[in-house]
Scaffold this motif. Structure first.
Motif, PDB file in Angstrom:
ATOM      1  N   LEU A  36     -12.338   7.748   7.690  1.00 47.07           N
ATOM      2  CA  LEU A  36     -12.514   6.030   7.886  1.00 47.07           C
ATOM      3  C   LEU A  36     -12.834   6.078   9.538  1.00 47.07           C
ATOM      4  CD1 LEU A  36     -10.148   4.328   5.344  1.00 47.07           C
ATOM      5  CD2 LEU A  36     -12.604   5.010   5.204  1.00 47.07           C
ATOM      6  N   TRP A  56      -7.026  11.403  -3.507  1.00 54.27           N
ATOM      7  CA  TRP A  56      -8.142  11.771  -2.526  1.00 54.27           C
ATOM      8  C   TRP A  56      -8.781  13.033  -2.976  1.00 54.27           C
ATOM      9  CZ3 TRP A  56      -9.233   7.126  -1.095  1.00 54.27           C
ATOM     10  CH2 TRP A  56      -7.946   6.491  -1.001  1.00 54.27           C
ATOM     11  N   PHE A 101      -2.660   5.443  11.996  1.00 50.00           N
ATOM     12  CA  PHE A 101      -2.388   5.532  10.454  1.00 50.00           C
ATOM     13  C   PHE A 101      -2.815   6.961  10.193  1.00 50.00           C
ATOM     14  CE2 PHE A 101      -3.910   4.586   5.997  1.00 50.00           C
ATOM     15  CZ  PHE A 101      -3.023   5.126   5.422  1.00 50.00           C
ATOM     16  N   TYR A 143     -10.096  -4.255   5.442  1.00 49.97           N
ATOM     17  CA  TYR A 143     -10.822  -3.474   6.049  1.00 49.97           C
ATOM     18  C   TYR A 143     -12.350  -4.140   6.264  1.00 49.97           C
ATOM     19  CZ  TYR A 143      -8.221   0.760   5.082  1.00 49.97           C
ATOM     20  OH  TYR A 143      -7.191   1.595   5.025  1.00 49.97           O
ATOM     21  N   GLY A 155      -0.451   5.013   2.867  1.00 50.04           N
ATOM     22  CA  GLY A 155      -1.558   5.016   2.065  1.00 50.04           C
ATOM     23  C   GLY A 155      -1.029   5.345   0.560  1.00 50.04           C
ATOM     24  N   CYS A 156      -2.064   5.228  -0.236  1.00 45.63           N
ATOM     25  CA  CYS A 156      -1.781   5.551  -1.652  1.00 45.63           C
ATOM     26  C   CYS A 156      -1.074   6.971  -1.760  1.00 45.63           C
ATOM     27  CB  CYS A 156      -3.229   5.603  -2.387  1.00 45.63           C
ATOM     28  SG  CYS A 156      -4.087   4.176  -2.394  1.00 45.63           S
ATOM     29  N   GLU A 168      -3.410  -1.570   8.067  1.00 43.14           N
ATOM     30  CA  GLU A 168      -4.487  -0.795   7.585  1.00 43.14           C
ATOM     31  C   GLU A 168      -5.726  -1.709   7.837  1.00 43.14           C
ATOM     32  OE1 GLU A 168      -5.065   1.290   3.706  1.00 43.14           O
ATOM     33  OE2 GLU A 168      -2.656   1.934   3.781  1.00 43.14           O
ATOM     34  N   GLU A 225      -2.865   9.689   6.900  1.00 39.79           N
ATOM     35  CA  GLU A 225      -2.612   9.740   5.431  1.00 39.79           C
ATOM     36  C   GLU A 225      -2.948  11.157   5.226  1.00 39.79           C
ATOM     37  OE1 GLU A 225      -4.419   6.925   3.000  1.00 39.79           O
ATOM     38  OE2 GLU A 225      -3.242   7.743   1.337  1.00 39.79           O
ATOM     39  N   GLN A 284      -8.387   5.505   9.882  1.00 40.39           N
ATOM     40  CA  GLN A 284      -7.106   6.273  10.141  1.00 40.39           C
ATOM     41  C   GLN A 284      -7.509   7.135  11.243  1.00 40.39           C
ATOM     42  OE1 GLN A 284      -6.058   8.355   6.733  1.00 40.39           O
ATOM     43  NE2 GLN A 284      -6.006   6.713   5.356  1.00 40.39           N
ATOM     44  N   TRP A 301     -14.978   0.615   6.937  1.00 39.13           N
ATOM     45  CA  TRP A 301     -15.034   1.539   5.845  1.00 39.13           C
ATOM     46  C   TRP A 301     -16.516   1.579   5.349  1.00 39.13           C
ATOM     47  CZ3 TRP A 301     -10.282   1.676   1.914  1.00 39.13           C
ATOM     48  CH2 TRP A 301     -10.741   2.945   1.264  1.00 39.13           C
ATOM     49  N   LEU A 327     -13.305  10.396   2.413  1.00 42.27           N
ATOM     50  CA  LEU A 327     -13.565   9.258   3.107  1.00 42.27           C
ATOM     51  C   LEU A 327     -14.198   9.666   4.726  1.00 42.27           C
ATOM     52  CD1 LEU A 327     -10.819   6.825   2.379  1.00 42.27           C
ATOM     53  CD2 LEU A 327     -12.740   7.345   0.949  1.00 42.27           C
ATOM     54  N   ASN A 345       3.262   0.810  -0.554  1.00 42.37           N
ATOM     55  CA  ASN A 345       2.190   0.586   0.101  1.00 42.37           C
ATOM     56  C   ASN A 345       1.131   0.160  -1.007  1.00 42.37           C
ATOM     57  OD1 ASN A 345      -0.349   1.335   1.943  1.00 42.37           O
ATOM     58  ND2 ASN A 345      -0.938   2.139  -0.203  1.00 42.37           N
ATOM     59  N   GLU A 346       0.535  -1.043  -0.570  1.00 42.10           N
ATOM     60  CA  GLU A 346      -0.314  -1.688  -1.848  1.00 42.10           C
ATOM     61  C   GLU A 346       0.424  -1.890  -3.168  1.00 42.10           C
ATOM     62  OE1 GLU A 346      -4.243  -0.440  -1.163  1.00 42.10           O
ATOM     63  OE2 GLU A 346      -4.619  -1.121   0.687  1.00 42.10           O
TER      64      GLU A 346
HETATM   65  O1  AHR Z   1      -7.011   4.125   3.849  1.00 39.61           O
HETATM   66  C1  AHR Z   1      -7.557   4.693   2.767  1.00 39.61           C
HETATM   67  C2  AHR Z   1      -6.389   3.896   1.490  1.00 39.61           C
HETATM   68  O2  AHR Z   1      -7.024   2.454   1.468  1.00 39.61           O
HETATM   69  C3  AHR Z   1      -5.124   3.818   1.747  1.00 39.61           C
HETATM   70  O3  AHR Z   1      -4.486   4.750   1.158  1.00 39.61           O
HETATM   71  C4  AHR Z   1      -4.745   2.685   0.845  1.00 39.61           C
HETATM   72  O4  AHR Z   1      -3.606   2.150   1.170  1.00 39.61           O
HETATM   73  C5  AHR Z   1      -6.092   1.453   0.840  1.00 39.61           C
HETATM   74  O5  AHR Z   1      -6.355   1.117  -0.178  1.00 39.61           O
END
Ligand code: AHR
Length: 524
Positions: free
Chosen positions: A382, A117, A46, A273, A93-94, A328, A48, A377, A332, A344, A193-194
């Motif tokens: 992370l 971010w 992943f 996570y 991701g977001c 994901e 992002e 990622q 974390w 992160l 995503n989410e």
């Molecule tokens: O991986 C970091 C974030 O974690 C991602 O952007 C999101 O999808 C999740 O909440």
């Protein structure tokens, strides 16, 4: 006085000796009984637009002093080739639900912000063509997450047409003018995503209606992807195990059961996570056995979560047509002191290597339903494979686990039975060992065994039926401490080393170091 001291030392050694003695664990493997294929896509990555994951981690630009090919750093590409990355999920991701692809193509890139971010400038210099070039260099498939939260079906449909149309549409011609006449392949498509949170805080019903629209209109036109190679569409799935998440899964999979010719999905994503508790406050290095055991206990919850959501899916999709894609996952922890908290940034220790092995084994045991996963990622963010600092690069303990597991990609699962015993620390009790086995395309048997116990070695005795085993060889990954890490100055603290195994009379024996991940292959 001296003789008194010697005597005392001998007594202490006699008392502690049994504690340090290797525990014995018997495994039983019948190589003639193969199960589901362990899809190579469970080893997905992943990437992002977050911190230094893409910018610096992958992209340094063609004018950089860091050796690169068309702006993509050569050292990172070389390392990633070593773990045979099957697919990379991008751009978030977001971030994906605020991404507008047109800003990242052509000679004039539009600088925007990355509000999720760190609020930093997003230069959009790494866009569609750069991502596809990167995939080409490492030999991986594209897993594109389209913007459902703040985009439109039309924007997503046009992006797919831009990438995949072979016919000379205006968008395909624009792609050609930007340097790529041939259509790109998009193997996997994430529909948002989410969407229950950063992706737009939607209710399950609202998401389901969006999902149907995107599934219908966001088409892949690549002629090479019309039959068996069709693009797989992944819907947003759960992010936990409470009623909010089981309701979400139920709504999406129930809708799938009633789907008509006009729309379809092939996968349901799941995010999980290993945090310990929220917000992330466990440190990623400089911890002891307590934090080691607590994080491993927490990571093993992945198994129950998969079982719970799989059971809901089984009700509406008993033939398991829809894959569960854990796109994901990973540890974390608290951001490293002095780093931008929005980036992160964390260290990666031996604990993460063991965490990775335990999760990969869980996915393998659920191989009939879990046919994709993406660790979060890939670089600098992370639980990363690779950490960079400008021109420097180091491979993490997690990288080496992914490397050791390459033979399990697309291998057939072989059941292993064993009584793991227990490792206990404080109020945490964990199975002492974990193990999986698989048979690769050439019929070779592979075995992975993790010793979770950080203090005691384990003697493994595995009875092998269904093959005439002659010899076995492999590698083991361990280090002096549970929080040992690789650094730019000491990159070889946590690296795999050869391990010797003996095969005699249909039995394989080997000794596992404490806190280790071991992979052996059996020759017949
Ligand atoms: O991986 C970091 C974030 O974690 C991602 O952007 C999101 O999808 C999740 O909440």
């Amino acid at each position: 006085m001296r003789s008194l001291l010697v005597g005392f030392t001998l007594i202490v050694m006699a008392i502690t000796a049994p504690l340090m003695a290797a525990q014995k664990v018997e495994l039983s493997i019948d190589a003639s009984k193969t199960g589901a294929k362990i899809d190579r896509d469970i080893f997905g990555q992943f990437a992002e637009h977050l911190g230094h994951g893409v910018y610096e981690g992958i992209w340094v630009g063609p004018d950089s002093k860091i050796p690169n090919t068309r702006g993509i750093r050569n050292d990172v590409v070389g390392a990633l080739k070593g773990i045979k990355v099957p697919n990379v999920r991008w751009p978030g991701g977001c971030f994906a639900d605020e991404y507008h692809w047109r800003k990242g193509i052509g000679p004039q890139r539009v600088a925007t912000l990355n509000p999720n971010w760190g609020g930093v400038i997003e230069p959009n210099t790494f866009g569609t063509h750069e991502f596809m070039d990167f995939l080409d260099q490492i030999g991986a498939d594209a897993y594109i997450s389209v913007n459902v939260g703040s985009g439109t079906p039309q924007e997503a449909a046009e992006w797919l047409e831009y990438m995949t149309a072979a016919a000379p549409t205006t968008l395909a011609k624009e792609r050609a003018a930007n340097g790529h006449p041939a259509p790109y392949k998009v193997a996997l498509l994430g529909i948002g995503n989410e969407s229950w949170d950063c992706g737009g805080n939607m209710t399950p019903d609202y998401y389901v209606s969006q999902m149907k629209i995107y599934s219908r209109f966001v088409r892949n036109f690549n002629p090479a992807q019309q039959g068996k190679q069709q693009m797989l569409k992944i819907a947003v799935g759960p992010g936990g195990d409470g009623p909010r998440w089981t309701d979400w899964t139920e709504n999406v999979i129930k809708a799938y059961q009633q789907h008509t010719w006009s729309w379809d999905i092939n996968g349901l994503s799941m995010h999980n996570y290993t945090v310990g508790h929220w917000p992330p406050s466990y440190t990623s290095a400089g911890f002891g056995e307590t934090e080691y055991s607590q994080i491993l206990k927490s990571t093993l919850e992945m198994d129950g979560l998969i079982s719970k959501h799989s059971a809901i899916m089984d009700k509406y999709d008993p033939d398991k047509k829809v894959a569960l894609v854990v796109d994901e996952w990973g540890g974390w922890y608290a951001p490293l002191p002095g780093s931008n908290p929005g980036f992160l940034v964390q260290q990666n220790s031996l604990r993460d290597a063991i965490l990775a092995a335990l999760n990969l084994n869980i996915f393998a045991r659920h191989a009939d339903r879990v046919r994709g996963a993406n660790i979060a990622q890939m670089i600098n963010v992370l639980q990363a494979m690779i950490i960079t600092d400008n021109e420097k690069m180091v491979l993490t303990p997690t990288y080496y686990v992914f490397k050791m597991y390459v033979p399990f990609q697309d291998a057939k699962f072989v059941p292993v039975t064993f009584d793991a015993g227990w490792y206990t620390h404080g109020d945490v009790a964990l199975p002492r060992v974990d193990a999986i086995a698989a048979k690769d395309a050439n019929g070779k048997l592979w075995l992975e065994i993790t010793n979770l116990d950080p203090n005691q070695p384990v003697e493994i005795e595995a009875s092998l039926a269904g093959i005439t085993a002659k010899s076995a060889a492999g590698e083991t990954l361990t280090a002096p401490k549970v929080d040992s890490v690789n650094t730019f100055d000491t990159p070889n603290t946590v690296v795999p080393k050869p391990v010797s195994a003996k095969v005699q009379g249909g039995k394989l024996t080997l000794k596992l170091e404490p806190k280790s991940v071991t992979v052996v292959s059996v020759e017949q």
